[in-house]
Design an enzyme around this catalytic site. Structure first.
Site, PDB file in Angstrom:
ATOM      1  N   ASP A  56       0.849  -1.190   0.000  1.00  0.00           N
ATOM      2  CA  ASP A  56       0.000   0.000   0.000  1.00  0.00           C
ATOM      3  C   ASP A  56       0.889   1.246   0.000  1.00  0.00           C
ATOM      4  O   ASP A  56       1.989   1.218  -0.551  1.00  0.00           O
ATOM      5  CB  ASP A  56      -0.928  -0.019   1.225  1.00  0.00           C
ATOM      6  CG  ASP A  56      -2.276   0.620   0.946  1.00  0.00           C
ATOM      7  OD1 ASP A  56      -2.294   1.842   0.741  1.00  0.00           O
ATOM      8  OD2 ASP A  56      -3.288  -0.091   0.938  1.00  0.00           O
ATOM      9  N   HIS A  99      -3.581   6.243   3.422  1.00  0.00           N
ATOM     10  CA  HIS A  99      -4.375   5.102   2.981  1.00  0.00           C
ATOM     11  C   HIS A  99      -3.878   3.812   3.616  1.00  0.00           C
ATOM     12  O   HIS A  99      -4.655   3.028   4.179  1.00  0.00           O
ATOM     13  CB  HIS A  99      -4.336   5.009   1.460  1.00  0.00           C
ATOM     14  CG  HIS A  99      -5.228   3.975   0.861  1.00  0.00           C
ATOM     15  ND1 HIS A  99      -4.831   2.666   0.686  1.00  0.00           N
ATOM     16  CD2 HIS A  99      -6.492   4.049   0.380  1.00  0.00           C
ATOM     17  CE1 HIS A  99      -5.820   1.978   0.124  1.00  0.00           C
ATOM     18  NE2 HIS A  99      -6.833   2.801  -0.074  1.00  0.00           N
ATOM     19  N   SER A 149     -11.301  -0.698  -0.528  1.00  0.00           N
ATOM     20  CA  SER A 149      -9.999  -0.676   0.145  1.00  0.00           C
ATOM     21  C   SER A 149     -10.131  -0.985   1.622  1.00  0.00           C
ATOM     22  O   SER A 149      -9.217  -1.534   2.239  1.00  0.00           O
ATOM     23  CB  SER A 149      -9.340   0.705   0.011  1.00  0.00           C
ATOM     24  OG  SER A 149      -8.703   0.854  -1.210  1.00  0.00           O
TER      25      SER A 149
END
Length: 906
Positions: A157, A210, A524
């Site tokens: 990620d 994120h 996600s």
């Protein structure tokens, strides 16, 4: 079957994806994309990876390329999941020479994947705990003491802020959860501007968030956020730089390098919260993910956030064989910062999304006036500049028709200090307004809250104030599939997604520099939730469970949900097996094989009631109790991309239609156990083959392209003294009609394909005369309503003899076009340059003469060597009077721009 041959044989890929893939966290009004990096390629060698022959081929390739005088830069070498290299060529004409080397199996261009933006918020709420109550995670923690201890989970990620106290506040020290990982790119990496990464010392992320949010969902262990598996050992593999550096892309070879590193570190579970778009199981990352699964690693990936774009939007790498690709369900509680509204009639507080740019928080201690203006185009969407000044005001605008960045730019230019975008449905979403030009905050609010504000504005002046106060409100869509979650199936009719998990409105950790906590929405967020479940299952089996066993337990124990306002279940092409429930997985005493059924095309005529027989193996894992089973069939809504009038639309048509109380049973699929006779009794530790006959809907029109499905619910009762009972759900899906004859191209009555002079709106009439130079070119416009494995664009003369491929005229494994204002079709141009070879490296000059464009798209499941397998369109004849040979860099650059994100993004 088509799929297996490609996945097991080669690491195949698309030459060009004409369609964008959306980042897996829901982060922008218009999705991101995948684009080609000019001059960069993957070179695959002949042998399987990790073999003695592969090492020899690496050495031979270097020698043979040098002997041929080919100048190139080797970006990365791969030996674990892929046997080959990624390179940059100084002269792309050398690509055909490389492809002809004895050790080379295949070449394809490098793709760049857009990052998913992360957005900050602040303060605290046990939001994630509400999800745990509905997925069995709380019982696994409390009653079984499971927390993932001893299981290694890799997160590929944007990196992680490992100094966050809820994540341990450490890096690779004794007792620290973070023991593995690398930064492959560095803060300043953006593949479009700095294509060569400069790795950092470790994968700490203080600028994006994120990956920190994703990691918190898996492993946070603080009082504010408790993840699904807070005891796991973590590996973090950073593949994205900071969002402020530009477009935020990661090259596929960087991602593949991270996947190989996670493989080398022997992760038990790998989570990949990126992807989306209209993908293929043959995509490079999907096949690499398949190889991870083959080597005993549980791979979990997000299915994508392209739900608004309809069927065939599940993306890679989630389509790899054995990968658990995850759909998103909305959380039962929304936790966010609040806005205090003061109006003439009432005062109230509402929740809002995290701001679109973490640098500019939606915090206004002093009340500011709220204005709901009309832009210069007469719209309330704020997609055009404003004619008035709104200095010091907060603008209320409607979502749609342009990006959040554009809305923010127009508001800022009018003097506004903030923007509230109201959604067109009851949900929140996570926007992005990251742009160097935007210095005001933008947030999304719910549609009903916006209506309450609009009602106050009708009565007079209304103000808004916002502090760092967090509030939680129940969600009216809790437990329902998230509107953004992508649809299946894959282009070869394999069922997708695999399963669903909470992903809408998830409160989790965030970099300390960006507030520490936030709520985000997207597949996600659903993917790491399932990765954490896999860790709990592995821990319960002392790490000895196989990948197949973990996948079966998660899928078969899930609970499918009904479609909104319908008597039928929601299609498996939207929710997979349903909402995952790890408690049911952990307590399962029976399993079914296979866990999902893809019926492929049924090939029947309208009204024929075509039937398929499939064998399901039921296994009794109880060592001392026999089980008795029956089966209940749960019909799901059938779906189609084609409306009743035959037109194509993004939002799938469903049957039974919403609100229909008692549909005719002949319009629904049916299923029953054909053998053995009921009830079926299975001895302790034994298994039983069950033949199930599934009948397609008899009275739906096969010409409408219906995809039907449902669930086989096996009801099982053990003869122990407790009367233990369990239900297993096996979803199935099939195509009504002959899938191999399905059209790929838009129908002519929808206006595509056609040709025009670049810049003209209308199509060229037959026998039009044109001159082609750097400023005047013929444009070809076409729309793909279905993914295609191969598309060819060629110029033919009056004798139907091919003169060459157009630029971007040979493309493999293409996704379909989305139906939004920015992505309804694809362009290619005739600019004086044609190509003799399908690699598009050997240029030839177009000569004056009469021509037609030949557009050939391979129909589903057809063999590209069979000419009858293509849907073919010929343009009207046109006459080229003159061709300028000054095919300079300007003309070529214009072609690249036409095939850029601005054209392809939906």
């Amino acid at each position: 079957m088509v799929r297996a041959a490609f996945v097991l044989g080669v690491l195949a890929s698309a030459l060009v994806h004409a369609l964008p893939l959306q980042p897996a966290s829901l982060s922008r009004d218009a999705p991101g994309s995948v684009r080609i990096q000019p001059g960069s390629y993957f070179i695959e060698f002949v042998s399987e990876p990790a073999t003695p022959a592969s090492e020899w081929e690496h050495a031979q390739f270097a020698q043979q390329a040098a002997a041929a005088g080919i100048r190139m830069r080797v970006r990365n070498s791969f030996r674990r999941l892929f046997n080959g290299v990624s390179i940059d060529l100084h002269n792309t004409r050398h690509l055909r020479q490389l492809a002809a080397l004895p050790v080379v199996k295949r070449t394809w261009p490098m793709q760049m994947r857009f990052r998913s933006a992360a957005i900050p918020s602040s303060n605290v709420s046990p939001n994630l705990m509400f999800a745990h109550q509905h997925t069995g995670v709380d019982r696994a923690h409390a009653e079984l003491g499971l927390d993932g201890t001893g299981i290694k989970v890799g997160v590929i990620d944007t990196g992680v802020d490992y100094m966050h106290p809820d994540l341990g506040g450490c890096w690779k020290t004794p007792g620290c959860p973070f023991q593995y990982g690398s930064d492959f790119v560095g803060d300043g990496y953006d593949s479009a501007k700095t294509p060569f990464p400069h790795p950092g010392p470790d994968p700490r992320d203080t600028c994006d968030g994120h990956g920190t949010h994703v990691t918190g969902i898996i492993a946070a262990h603080g009082p504010k956020v408790r993840g699904v598996a807070p005891g796991v050992t973590l590996g973090v593999y950073r593949i994205f730089g900071c969002p402020g550096n530009g477009t935020g892309q990661a090259a596929d070879d960087v991602i593949l390098k991270a996947m190989e590193a996670a493989h080398a570190d022997r992760m038990d579970v790998i989570n990949m919260s990126f992807g989306g778009g209209s993908g293929w199981s043959e995509d490079p990352l999907s096949v690499a993910a398949s190889r991870l699964v083959r080597d005993g690693i549980v791979v979990v990936a997000s299915t994508g956030n392209d739900g608004a774009n309809g069927l065939y939007t599940s993306g890679s790498p989630g389509l790899g064989v054995g990968v658990i690709n995850v759909a998103s369900f909305d959380n039962w509680m929304i936790t966010s910062l609040s806005i205090n509204i003061s109006g003439p009639h009432s005062n109230f507080s509402i929740v809002h999304s995290a701001p679109g740019n973490g640098k500019y928080r939606f915090v206004f201690e002093n009340p500011a006036e709220v204005v709901a203006p009309t832009d210069s185009a007469g719209s309330v969407e704020g997609c055009a500049p404003y004619n008035a000044s709104f200095a010091g005001a907060i603008l209320l605008v409607k979502r749609g028709n342009c990006t959040f960045v554009e809305k923010a730019e127009h508001a800022q230019a009018a003097g506004a200090i903030g923007v509230m975008v109201y959604n067109y449905d009851p949900e929140l979403m996570s926007p992005t307004s990251t742009s160097p030009k935007v210095t005001i905050p933008l947030v999304v609010i719910k549609s009903d809250d916006a209506q309450a504000i609009l009602n106050e504005l009708k009565l007079g002046t209304t103000t808004a104030a916002a502090t760092n106060h967090t509030m939680s409100v129940s969600s009216s869509t809790g437990g329902q599939i998230s509107h953004f979650s992508s649809w299946g199936p894959d282009p070869e009719l394999q069922l997708s997604p695999a399963v669903g998990a909470p992903g809408g409105n998830i409160f989790s950790t965030f970099p300390l520099a960006l507030g520490g906590y936030t709520s985000l929405s997207g597949t996600s967020m659903a993917s790491p939730y399932v990765a954490g479940m896999a860790a709990l299952i592995l821990q319960s089996r002392s790490g000895a469970a196989s990948v197949d066993e973990v996948r079966r337990l998660i899928l078969e124990s899930a609970r499918p949900v009904a479609a909104a306002n319908s008597t039928a279940m929601l299609s498996p092409l939207r929710q997979g097996s349903g909402l995952a429930d790890v408690w049911s997985s952990l307590s399962a005493l029976a399993t079914a094989e296979p866990p999902q059924l893809s019926l492929n095309y049924t090939g029947g005529a309208q009204g024929s009631g075509v039937q398929s027989v499939r064998t399901v193996v039921l296994r009794n894992h109880s060592p001392d109790s026999a089980m008795t089973l029956t089966m209940t069939h749960l019909a799901a809504s059938s779906v189609s991309s084609y409306m009743a009038n035959g037109s194509f639309a993004a939002v799938p048509r469903t049957w039974p239609e919403a609100g229909q109380p008692r549909p005719d049973r002949s319009t629904l699929p049916s299923a029953f156990i054909e053998s053995p006779a009921l009830p079926i009794r299975v001895a302790p530790g034994a298994s039983q083959e069950v033949a199930v006959r599934i009948a397609a809907p008899a009275e739906l029109d096969a010409s409408d392209g219906w995809l039907y499905g449902g669930y086989l619910r096996f009801n099982i009762l053990w003869d122990d003294r407790n009367g233990t009972a369990q239900s297993l759900h096996v979803p199935y899906a099939g195509y009504l009609g002959d899938y191999a004859q399905a059209d790929v191209l838009a129908a002519p009555d929808e206006g595509f394909p056609y040709i025009s002079m670049k810049g003209d709106d209308g199509p060229l009439a037959a026998d039009s005369r044109v001159s082609i130079d750097g400023a005047h070119r013929v444009a070809v416009h076409y729309r793909l309503e279905h993914p295609t494995r191969l598309l060819q664009l060629q110029l033919v003369d009056d004798a139907n003899k091919t003169q060459g491929y157009l630029p971007y005229g040979y493309q493999e494994y293409m996704g379909r076009n989305y139906q939004s204002s920015r992505g309804r079709f694809t362009n290619s141009t005739i600019n004086g340059t044609l190509y003799e070879d399908k690699e598009l490296t050997h240029q030839v000059d177009l000569r004056p003469g009469a021509y037609r464009v030949r557009l050939a798209a391979l129909r589903p499941l057809r063999d590209p060597s069979d000419p009858d397998g293509f849907q073919i369109w010929y343009s009207p004849r046109f006459i080229v009077d003159a061709v300028s040979l000054a095919r300079n860099e300007t003309a070529n650059a214009l072609d690249d721009a036409e095939n850029s994100d601005d054209v392809f993004r939906p």
